[in-house]
Write a protein that holds these residues in place. Structure first.
Motif, mmCIF file in Angstrom:
data_model
loop_
_atom_site.group_PDB
_atom_site.id
_atom_site.type_symbol
_atom_site.label_atom_id
_atom_site.label_comp_id
_atom_site.label_asym_id
_atom_site.label_seq_id
_atom_site.Cartn_x
_atom_site.Cartn_y
_atom_site.Cartn_z
ATOM 1 N N LEU A 132 0.910 -1.060 0.028
ATOM 2 C CA LEU A 132 0.114 -0.020 -0.041
ATOM 3 C C LEU A 132 1.006 1.289 -0.028
ATOM 4 C CD1 LEU A 132 -2.916 -1.074 2.494
ATOM 5 C CD2 LEU A 132 -2.495 -1.822 0.110
ATOM 6 N N LYS A 133 0.264 2.367 -0.336
ATOM 7 C CA LYS A 133 0.991 3.637 -0.486
ATOM 8 C C LYS A 133 1.168 4.428 0.924
ATOM 9 C CE LYS A 133 0.985 8.158 -3.152
ATOM 10 N NZ LYS A 133 0.154 8.762 -4.066
ATOM 11 N N GLU A 181 1.684 -1.333 -5.177
ATOM 12 C CA GLU A 181 1.941 -2.525 -6.149
ATOM 13 C C GLU A 181 1.397 -3.636 -5.596
ATOM 14 O OE1 GLU A 181 2.000 -3.751 -9.108
ATOM 15 O OE2 GLU A 181 3.823 -2.436 -9.612
ATOM 16 N N GLU A 182 0.800 -4.520 -6.515
ATOM 17 C CA GLU A 182 0.459 -5.857 -6.036
ATOM 18 C C GLU A 182 1.469 -6.816 -6.182
ATOM 19 O OE1 GLU A 182 -2.001 -9.472 -8.088
ATOM 20 O OE2 GLU A 182 -3.171 -7.407 -8.012
ATOM 21 N N ARG A 183 1.816 -7.449 -5.203
ATOM 22 C CA ARG A 183 3.102 -8.438 -4.885
ATOM 23 C C ARG A 183 2.723 -9.805 -5.230
ATOM 24 N NH1 ARG A 183 7.169 -4.864 -6.072
ATOM 25 N NH2 ARG A 183 7.124 -3.279 -4.776
ATOM 26 N N THR A 184 1.764 -10.231 -6.096
ATOM 27 C CA THR A 184 1.530 -11.585 -6.389
ATOM 28 C C THR A 184 2.463 -12.219 -7.366
ATOM 29 O OG1 THR A 184 -0.955 -11.063 -6.548
ATOM 30 C CG2 THR A 184 -0.195 -13.153 -7.607
ATOM 31 N N LEU A 234 -11.273 -8.211 -15.278
ATOM 32 C CA LEU A 234 -10.542 -7.005 -14.804
ATOM 33 C C LEU A 234 -11.675 -5.821 -14.922
ATOM 34 C CD1 LEU A 234 -8.135 -5.188 -14.665
ATOM 35 C CD2 LEU A 234 -7.936 -4.992 -17.377
ATOM 36 N N ILE A 235 -12.232 -5.671 -13.785
ATOM 37 C CA ILE A 235 -13.241 -4.407 -13.613
ATOM 38 C C ILE A 235 -12.585 -3.669 -12.414
ATOM 39 C CG2 ILE A 235 -15.364 -4.345 -12.664
ATOM 40 C CD1 ILE A 235 -15.505 -5.450 -15.160
ATOM 41 N N ASN A 236 -12.610 -2.243 -12.812
ATOM 42 C CA ASN A 236 -12.407 -1.331 -11.776
ATOM 43 C C ASN A 236 -11.030 -1.508 -11.056
ATOM 44 O OD1 ASN A 236 -12.596 1.056 -10.074
ATOM 45 N ND2 ASN A 236 -13.733 -0.039 -8.649
ATOM 46 N N TYR A 237 -9.940 -1.852 -11.813
ATOM 47 C CA TYR A 237 -8.545 -2.131 -11.477
ATOM 48 C C TYR A 237 -7.724 -1.878 -12.667
ATOM 49 C CZ TYR A 237 -5.802 -4.995 -8.033
ATOM 50 O OH TYR A 237 -4.915 -5.262 -7.094
ATOM 51 N N SER A 238 -6.516 -1.782 -12.239
ATOM 52 C CA SER A 238 -5.528 -1.779 -13.417
ATOM 53 C C SER A 238 -4.946 -3.069 -13.912
ATOM 54 C CB SER A 238 -4.126 -1.287 -12.805
ATOM 55 O OG SER A 238 -4.314 0.269 -12.418
ATOM 56 N N CYS A 239 -4.671 -2.984 -15.310
ATOM 57 C CA CYS A 239 -4.226 -4.176 -15.884
ATOM 58 C C CYS A 239 -2.991 -4.663 -15.345
ATOM 59 C CB CYS A 239 -4.233 -3.928 -17.372
ATOM 60 S SG CYS A 239 -3.408 -5.088 -18.531
ATOM 61 N N GLY A 269 1.426 7.929 -10.788
ATOM 62 C CA GLY A 269 2.379 6.592 -10.277
ATOM 63 C C GLY A 269 1.575 5.714 -9.558
ATOM 64 N N ASP A 270 0.393 6.030 -9.327
ATOM 65 C CA ASP A 270 -0.452 5.168 -8.277
ATOM 66 C C ASP A 270 -1.014 3.922 -9.111
ATOM 67 O OD1 ASP A 270 0.097 6.594 -5.994
ATOM 68 O OD2 ASP A 270 -1.637 7.862 -6.517
ATOM 69 N N LYS A 271 -1.087 2.777 -8.717
ATOM 70 C CA LYS A 271 -1.592 1.674 -9.319
ATOM 71 C C LYS A 271 -3.076 1.197 -8.864
ATOM 72 C CE LYS A 271 2.746 0.520 -10.911
ATOM 73 N NZ LYS A 271 3.411 -0.756 -10.940
ATOM 74 N N GLY A 272 -3.902 1.874 -8.116
ATOM 75 C CA GLY A 272 -5.091 1.514 -7.930
ATOM 76 C C GLY A 272 -5.659 2.263 -6.854
ATOM 77 N N TYR A 273 -6.958 2.896 -6.842
ATOM 78 C CA TYR A 273 -7.694 3.234 -5.745
ATOM 79 C C TYR A 273 -8.852 2.375 -5.473
ATOM 80 C CZ TYR A 273 -4.971 7.480 -7.295
ATOM 81 O OH TYR A 273 -3.815 8.403 -7.364
ATOM 82 N N ILE A 274 -8.782 1.962 -4.206
ATOM 83 C CA ILE A 274 -9.864 0.778 -3.778
ATOM 84 C C ILE A 274 -10.713 1.329 -2.720
ATOM 85 C CG2 ILE A 274 -9.763 -1.463 -3.083
ATOM 86 C CD1 ILE A 274 -8.370 -1.280 -5.879
ATOM 87 N N GLN A 275 -11.890 0.910 -2.973
ATOM 88 C CA GLN A 275 -12.875 1.023 -1.587
ATOM 89 C C GLN A 275 -13.418 -0.167 -1.528
ATOM 90 O OE1 GLN A 275 -16.075 3.738 -2.806
ATOM 91 N NE2 GLN A 275 -17.150 3.671 -0.915
ATOM 92 N N ALA A 276 -13.366 -0.533 -0.310
ATOM 93 C CA ALA A 276 -14.078 -1.777 0.196
ATOM 94 C C ALA A 276 -15.332 -1.627 0.550
ATOM 95 C CB ALA A 276 -13.311 -2.395 1.447
ATOM 96 N N PRO A 277 -16.353 -2.436 0.359
ATOM 97 C CA PRO A 277 -16.175 -4.047 -0.165
ATOM 98 C C PRO A 277 -15.984 -4.034 -1.672
ATOM 99 C CG PRO A 277 -18.452 -3.723 0.216
ATOM 100 C CD PRO A 277 -17.974 -2.644 0.501
ATOM 101 N N THR A 278 -14.873 -4.810 -2.012
ATOM 102 C CA THR A 278 -14.577 -5.057 -3.483
ATOM 103 C C THR A 278 -13.809 -6.303 -3.681
ATOM 104 O OG1 THR A 278 -13.805 -3.770 -5.531
ATOM 105 C CG2 THR A 278 -12.560 -3.461 -3.615
ATOM 106 N N THR A 279 -13.292 -6.587 -4.974
ATOM 107 C CA THR A 279 -12.299 -7.735 -5.182
ATOM 108 C C THR A 279 -11.467 -6.993 -6.267
ATOM 109 O OG1 THR A 279 -13.841 -8.552 -6.966
ATOM 110 C CG2 THR A 279 -14.243 -9.276 -4.784
ATOM 111 N N SER A 280 -10.419 -7.949 -6.578
ATOM 112 C CA SER A 280 -9.347 -7.699 -7.496
ATOM 113 C C SER A 280 -9.986 -8.496 -8.478
ATOM 114 C CB SER A 280 -8.065 -8.203 -6.854
ATOM 115 O OG SER A 280 -7.935 -9.618 -7.011
#
Length: 704
Positions: A63-64, A148-151, A226-231, A253-264
């Motif tokens: 997270l940022k 960044e997602e670290r998968t 791929l919905i409401n998320y960066s490729c 430079g941000d990779k995604g703005y997230i509001q819960a509840p949601t999914t990747s």
């Protein structure tokens, strides 16, 4: 929809659960292990028939700012397991029904000091694994920004891969075949010029990525829904052979703005010891939500011709005049300028295509360059480029619509946004209303150039949301969408089947920009088409472009037989006969296959497949007894041997084969082909030589 088996959930809850969990696929061939490391880092690994596919790989998100990241210090506080088995009917597709069968494990993780919860949901199918991050509603994790997602995807060896460079703005590259360890060395040469491109790493690659191991496993890495998320791209640690997810950033430079509840989105790993299983898999679609459109009767597969190839090759032009240094819509008066006499979207030329479509049974005619603004549409960082409703003086919208209607032909709209997405959204309702008023049921949209607003990328979260908005808005007006230069598909067409096609890869147009590799079409079905159909625009019969466009020395690296086969091997419910009518008139016996071939299928059988080398597919026309077979070949001449045992045992058929002639050569003799007929049945065995860049196509009709 028919449920074969009810959804079964077994729930286990404990605050002191074991750190290790195991999940098996329905067949038992695939096994996934989930485990928390000592520091609370979630990991997984995957095996296929006891062979290691993914070694122990870490999961989580960084997270940022100063927020504690979602990487470690987790404990398992809940698990759920489930089995699901259903069949569902797609609106269009390669098969009449799709089976969705998986075993599921959902692991709830709670971070000890922050008390934030993340669920990692795994679904294991017989052909692969899908997993995603879920963020439930909770007081300690509501709004957050992804750094960044670290998968990770830790490979078990130095596999052979077919890859294109990681890029935030384009997928329009030829594929490079190399070992994983060689990607860094090949990366500079793999990046070729494009009108908008942003590479990020010498070991970055794009999904869908196809690999082959030394012991014969085929592995595909991709994403779904791929919905409401960066490729997601993949960046390779080439010392340890570990891929890690690399999301597309925005202008900050941000990779995604997230509001819960949601999914990747789902991260997917497909694996088999048979390449044909990768091509046949519907895992990507199955990980998307069911159709969101209640009435889909207006969504129809389309076979079309159009005013396009002449501009791509330089024979004609999109712009109406050469007199204007710039255009300001609403100010520029086109009645006061001289036509350039190369403008292709004129009434006379368009009617020629309408006549051709009507004569040969095509559904629609695409016209590009019909609307004002093409004189300075690209390269000026220009926001207000097109209004999508104002035609040039030589294109009579109402008259052309009436003429096409009288011939039983539909018109296909073209919306080039020049990547000014704000301008497109500003005009979208009016443009779709204009289409409804003038009988246009489908639109080809384009996003050529750098994205406006400035600094945004074609594949970041905000722009991905724009593409989704365009699809959903089009559905309100009962319009089908064929999006070019948009993000590569991830199975969203299951939910919104009015997304009838995409480009999102190096298509036929590049054959006019210097040519594509002869084996390009033997790779695309393993990569780009994993997420959905491609508007590849096949059917080129005149390979020497200089014959009709003297300033263009490009050559189409394909034989005519190969071009015919693409209508079967490159699945799409949207198929174009891309060449000029006069070129088809020179080879009417070969053109017959394009006229006959179906575009919606009841069944598909992959007969032969090896990425980069060859693909042979048999497809049965939906609602018919007719079959069509296509074979495309790579660099090496080979003999394709197939058995027609997919035919009904109690029926007799006639097969018409369109094949490379003995002296055919994709460079020196691409128009050499032969057409033969023979009676066949389910016992018939066929043997056919395919030259480099060649192939064959077969239509098989029941004899009654």
């Amino acid at each position: 929809m028919k449920n074969i088996m009810p959804y079964l959930i077994v729930l286990f809850a404990s605050i002191n659960m074991t750190h290790a969990q195991e999940l098996k696929s329905p067949s038992g061939d695939l096994t996934m292990h989930f485990e928390l490391q000592e520091n609370g880092t979630p990991t997984y690994k995957l095996s296929y028939k006891n062979k290691e596919v993914i070694k122990t790989s870490r999961l989580g998100l960084e997270l940022k700012d100063d927020e504690k990241s979602l990487l470690n210090d987790f404990k398992i506080t809940n698990t759920e397991t489930a089995t699901f088995n259903e069949s569902w009917t797609p609106v269009w597709g390669e098969v009449k029904t799709i089976q969705n069968h998986y075993n599921e494990l959902a692991v709830t993780l709670t971070q000890e000091d922050t008390e934030r919860m993340v669920i990692i949901r795994f679904r294991l199918f017989d052909e692969g694994l899908g997993f995603r991050y879920e963020f439930p509603e909770q007081k300690n994790l509501v709004y957050f920004t992804i750094k960044e997602e670290r998968t990770q995807f830790a490979m078990a060896g130095d596999h052979t891969a077919f890859w294109i460079p990681g890029d935030y703005d384009t997928q329009e590259y030829d594929y490079t075949e190399s070992k994983l360890s060689e990607i860094r060395g090949y990366s500079e040469g793999a990046v070729t010029a494009n009108l908008s491109q942003t590479s990020f790493s010498p070991t970055g690659v794009q999904t869908a990525l196809i690999m082959k191991t030394d012991d014969g496993l085929y592995i595909n890495l991709h994403e779904a829904a791929l919905i409401n998320y960066s490729c997601m791209h993949l960046n390779l640690d080439d010392k340890n052979m570990v891929f890690e997810s690399w999301l597309t950033p925005d202008s900050n430079g941000d990779k995604g703005y997230i509001q819960a509840p949601t999914t990747s989105p789902w991260r997917t790993v497909m694996v088999s010891d048979d390449a044909r299983d990768i091509l046949a898999s519907k895992l990507t679609y199955n990980l998307n939500e069911p159709c969101a459109i209640e009435d889909t009767s207006w969504i129809k597969p389309v076979k079309y011709v159009g005013v396009w190839w002449e501009m791509i090759t330089g024979k004609g032009s999109w712009n109406y005049t050469d007199d204007l240094p710039s255009v300001q819509l609403g100010v520029t008066d086109y009645s006061k300028v001289s036509p350039n006499k190369t403008h292709s979207a004129n009434n006379e030329n368009v009617k020629k295509y309408i006549d051709f479509a009507a004569e040969h049974g095509f559904d629609a005619v695409l016209v590009e360059g019909w609307n004002e603004g093409w004189e300075d549409w690209f390269g000026h960082s220009k926001d207000y480029v097109f209004d999508f409703v104002t035609p040039y003086p030589d294109f009579d919208v109402e008259g052309i619509h009436a003429y096409a209607k009288s011939k039983g032909v539909e018109m296909m709209m073209h919306h080039e946004t020049s990547a000014s997405v704000r301008n497109y959204e500003r005009h979208m309702d009016e443009a779709y209303q204009f289409m409804n008023a003038n009988g246009y049921k489908s639109v080809k949209s384009g996003y050529v150039g750098d994205i406006l607003p400035r600094g945004e990328n074609h594949y970041n979260q905000w722009i991905v949301n724009h593409y989704q908005y365009a699809i959903e808005k089009a559905a309100e007006y009962k319009i089908m969408v064929n999006a070019h230069e948009a993000v590569r598909p991830t199975g969203v067409a299951r939910t919104y089947p009015n997304l009838i096609g995409n480009e999102s890869a190096r298509g036929t147009e590049y054959q006019a920009f210097g040519g594509s590799k002869p084996n390009h079409v033997t790779v695309l079905p393993f990569t780009r088409l994993i997420g959905g159909p491609m508007d590849y625009t096949p059917g080129i019969f005149e390979m020497d472009i200089s014959k009709f466009s003297p300033n263009n020395n490009s050559h189409v690296n394909s034989t005519i037989a190969n071009q015919l086969a693409l209508y079967v091997t490159m699945y799409s419910p949207l198929q174009m006969a891309a060449d000029f009518p006069e070129h088809y008139e020179q080879f009417m016996d070969a053109f017959q296959f394009i006229k006959d071939v179906a575009i919606d299928w009841g069944d598909s059988i992959y007969l032969e497949a090896e990425p980069g080398q060859y693909i042979t597919v048999a497809r049965k026309e939906k609602g018919s007894s007719s079959w069509f077979v296509g074979n495309v070949n790579g660099y090496t001449k080979r003999t394709s041997k197939i058995t027609l045992d997919f035919l009904d045992k109690d029926k007799k058929y006639e097969a018409i084969m369109y094949a490379d002639a003995k002296d055919a050569d994709y460079k020196t003799n691409p128009q050499a082909y032969k057409v033969t007929k023979q009676k066949v049945n389910y016992k018939t065995k066929l043997s056919q030589v395919s030259v480099p860049g060649g192939g064959y196509a077969i239509s098989i009709m029941e004899v009654k």
